[in-house]
Write an enzyme that holds these catalytic residues in place. Structure first.
Site, PDB file in Angstrom:
ATOM      1  N   GLU A  45       0.815  -1.218   0.000  1.00  9.61           N
ATOM      2  CA  GLU A  45       0.000   0.000   0.000  1.00  9.61           C
ATOM      3  C   GLU A  45       0.851   1.272   0.000  1.00  9.61           C
ATOM      4  O   GLU A  45       1.797   1.394   0.787  1.00  9.61           O
ATOM      5  CB  GLU A  45      -0.913  -0.012   1.233  1.00  9.61           C
ATOM      6  CG  GLU A  45      -1.884   1.147   1.307  1.00  9.61           C
ATOM      7  CD  GLU A  45      -2.829   1.025   2.492  1.00  9.61           C
ATOM      8  OE1 GLU A  45      -3.760   1.849   2.583  1.00  9.61           O
ATOM      9  OE2 GLU A  45      -2.649   0.112   3.332  1.00  9.61           O
ATOM     10  N   LYS A 113      -9.595   3.397  -2.381  1.00 10.56           N
ATOM     11  CA  LYS A 113      -9.880   2.736  -1.108  1.00 10.56           C
ATOM     12  C   LYS A 113     -11.238   3.203  -0.590  1.00 10.56           C
ATOM     13  O   LYS A 113     -11.509   4.412  -0.498  1.00 10.56           O
ATOM     14  CB  LYS A 113      -8.777   3.060  -0.101  1.00 10.56           C
ATOM     15  CG  LYS A 113      -8.785   2.224   1.171  1.00 10.56           C
ATOM     16  CD  LYS A 113      -7.513   2.498   1.974  1.00 10.56           C
ATOM     17  CE  LYS A 113      -7.399   1.617   3.200  1.00 10.56           C
ATOM     18  NZ  LYS A 113      -6.112   1.842   3.904  1.00 10.56           N
ATOM     19  N   CYS A 149      -6.167  -2.902   1.736  1.00 11.05           N
ATOM     20  CA  CYS A 149      -6.004  -3.066   3.186  1.00 11.05           C
ATOM     21  C   CYS A 149      -7.331  -3.070   3.944  1.00 11.05           C
ATOM     22  O   CYS A 149      -8.026  -4.072   3.966  1.00 11.05           O
ATOM     23  CB  CYS A 149      -5.057  -1.997   3.736  1.00 11.05           C
ATOM     24  SG  CYS A 149      -4.303  -2.465   5.321  1.00 11.05           S
TER      25      CYS A 149
END
Length: 556
Positions: A45, A113, A149
């Protein structure tokens, strides 16, 4: 439509803000994976800027430089494998945490994200905009989801990808180490994989970044939740896994399986990686620390030698009239075992000078912590003088138990640039010392059995007055540490703490000490996060605070 994919997991150590250096690392890894026949290469990330960048991503120039670097990397894919890369990305006036899919010489797909963590050590909602639920991308007829994530720690993204027809998930991660990390990741990821039936390639960052340590420990899971690939912990690692579509399901048919670390070895490696990267990434050539002959300084010195090598560690004993002969012997012997530089600088002249200066004010008053703190601050002054003159970074040696109750001297033993023991309770210090004496981990630079046994077995003492022991002013450490665990990590009600056998007097006193020491902790150097709730990033209490849990009346 392809039925076979070779996916390279790049578990590497970026430096936050070093965009040219991180790009060079990515290019080198790309060349290796290309030579090994990879079809897709996956980085962790925000690799281009490093995780966690915090407010650095609010600088428009940094985001622009990241975009330029990503576009350069994308050009490498013109005649080679595709890349899953992550970067801060500006779009429509908003800043996103983005996964970029690069192929054919350009960035063809961008996914944002969706879930921005805003708890514990995370503060992403402050700097990024939440993206929409991400659609899968198509690669040679394969539908691939790119959750980032936290997207896989929540329920919605994996379910959405499944409904949208994804066959495989590839996830870049910046998941910090804590003792529960491996089990928590396996449980959370396994739940999503099993529920949705989507295999997962999980690539995590490795390295130290201020208080945080990223352990790597990257892995892949089959559609049934079985771990089919695992990379090493706390070191750079790399693997190209072969996936085949068998009976309609993507299946890993070849990948390496490394042992991933937990327990004392993981704690030790985290402390070494955190200190080592802090020193190296900030450009220090050496560290210096005060060597007292006690367990904490011996531990800190051992961690430093393991992380940096004996030639980069300088230990200084600064005895007073209260320093025992055993402490002098133990400190020197520990440094001999470690192979690091050891010097002794008596600080009696400094203390005598302060006594003379302050005599008109202290007069015939009884000695108190004021005189004790002068000793500690004289040591700090000595160490900082050596640091300023010769350049080594000063490392502090206080443990979490001391920091919790303020049993440390502000501008004294708290003085320094980094503390590897900051999130380790005193009882854990002893346990880790025993473990390290019995084990010499691979890849570290220290000696076998480095800590003399007497350092571990003798009663802890600050040696700031005659016959002083820590237990004179604190409960025994097994009692204190359980109390602190209840108050800090577990946040238990007072009633439950009393049921564990603690006395009302101890609970009331330690709770008060914990709260009133907050001002000291705000001025303490950073240190490695080891447990579930460290001081600073995890636990943020006000300094001015009159709240105290009441001790219940009557029997519990």
């Amino acid at each position: 439509m392809t039925t076979r994919l070779k996916i390279a997991s790049i578990q590497a150590n970026p430096v936050v803000g070093d965009i040219p250096g991180n790009l060079k690392k990515a290019e080198n890894h790309y060349a290796k994976a290309k030579a090994d026949g990879a079809d897709i290469i996956v980085f962790s990330e925000l690799f281009i800027i490093g995780y966690a960048p915090e407010d650095l991503v609010l600088r428009p120039s940094a985001v622009t430089d990241c975009k330029t670097a990503c576009e350069r990397l994308a050009k490498a894919t013109k005649n080679g494998p595709a890349i899953v890369f992550s970067a801060p990305w500006k779009a429509d006036g908003n800043l996103y945490n983005a996964a970029l899919f690069m192929r054919g010489g350009e960035i063809t797909d961008i996914r944002f994200k969706h879930h921005l963590p805003n708890y514990g050590v995370f503060d992403e909602a402050r700097v990024f905009t939440r993206g929409p639920l991400p659609q899968p991308i198509d690669f040679n007829g394969v539908s691939i989801g790119l959750p980032i994530c936290e997207d896989l720690w929540q329920d919605t993204v994996a379910a959405h990808l499944d409904r949208a027809g994804a066959e495989l998930m590839i996830s870049p991660n910046g998941s910090p180490w804590r003792r529960t990390a491996l089990s928590e990741r396996a449980a959370a990821m396994g739940d999503k994989v099993i529920t949705e039936g989507l295999p997962l390639v999980y690539v995590n960052q490795v390295g130290g970044q201020d208080e945080l340590v990223f352990d790597g420990s990257s892995f892949s899971m089959s559609a049934t939740g079985e771990i089919v690939q695992s990379l090493k912990s706390f070191v750079d690692d790399y693997d190209v896994a072969t996936w085949e579509k068998i009976d309609g399901v993507w299946t890993c048919v070849a990948a390496k399986q490394e042992v991933q670390l937990s327990g004392y070895e993981a704690d030790w490696r985290a402390m070494c990686l955190g200190l080592g990267d802090y020193v190296n990434k900030n450009g220090f050539k050496q560290i210096i620390l005060g060597m007292s002959g006690g367990i904490d300084s011996a531990m800190a010195a051992t961690i430093a030698v393991d992380a940096l090598g004996p030639d980069r560690v300088w230990a200084v004993m600064m005895p007073t009239k209260y320093t025992s002969g055993d402490s002098l012997t133990d400190a020197e012997q520990c440094c001999e075992r470690l192979g690091c530089r050891y010097d002794s600088i008596p600080i009696k002249p400094a203390i005598d000078a302060f006594d003379e200066m302050l005599a008109p004010f202290f007069g015939d008053l009884e000695p108190s912590t004021a005189e004790e703190n002068i000793q500690s601050r004289s040591r700090a002054l000595t160490l900082m003088a050596l640091s300023n003159k010769f350049g080594p970074m000063l490392v502090t040696t206080g443990n979490k138990s001391e920091m919790a109750v303020g049993y440390a001297t502000l501008y004294g033993d708290m003085c320094g640039g980094y503390n590897p023991l900051k999130d380790v309770y005193k009882t854990e210090v002893f346990q880790l010392a025993h473990w390290r004496n019995a084990n010499t981990p691979e890849d570290l630079l220290g000696a076998d059995a480095p800590i003399p046994l007497r350092i571990i077995t003798k009663p802890p003492s600050a040696e700031l007055r005659d016959d002083q022991k820590d237990s004179d002013s604190l409960p025994e450490y097994d009692v204190l540490d359980d109390l602190l665990l209840c108050l800090i990590e577990l946040e238990l009600p007072i009633e439950e703490i009393l049921l564990r056998g603690h006395s009302e007097a101890d609970v009331k006193r330690i709770q008060n000490l914990l709260y009133i020491a907050e001002y000291k902790r705000r001025q303490a150097p950073p240190g490695v996060k080891i447990g579930t709730k460290n001081f600073g990033r995890d636990r943020r209490y006000p300094i001015t605070n009159r709240y105290r849990d009441k001790i219940p009346e009557g029997e519990i």
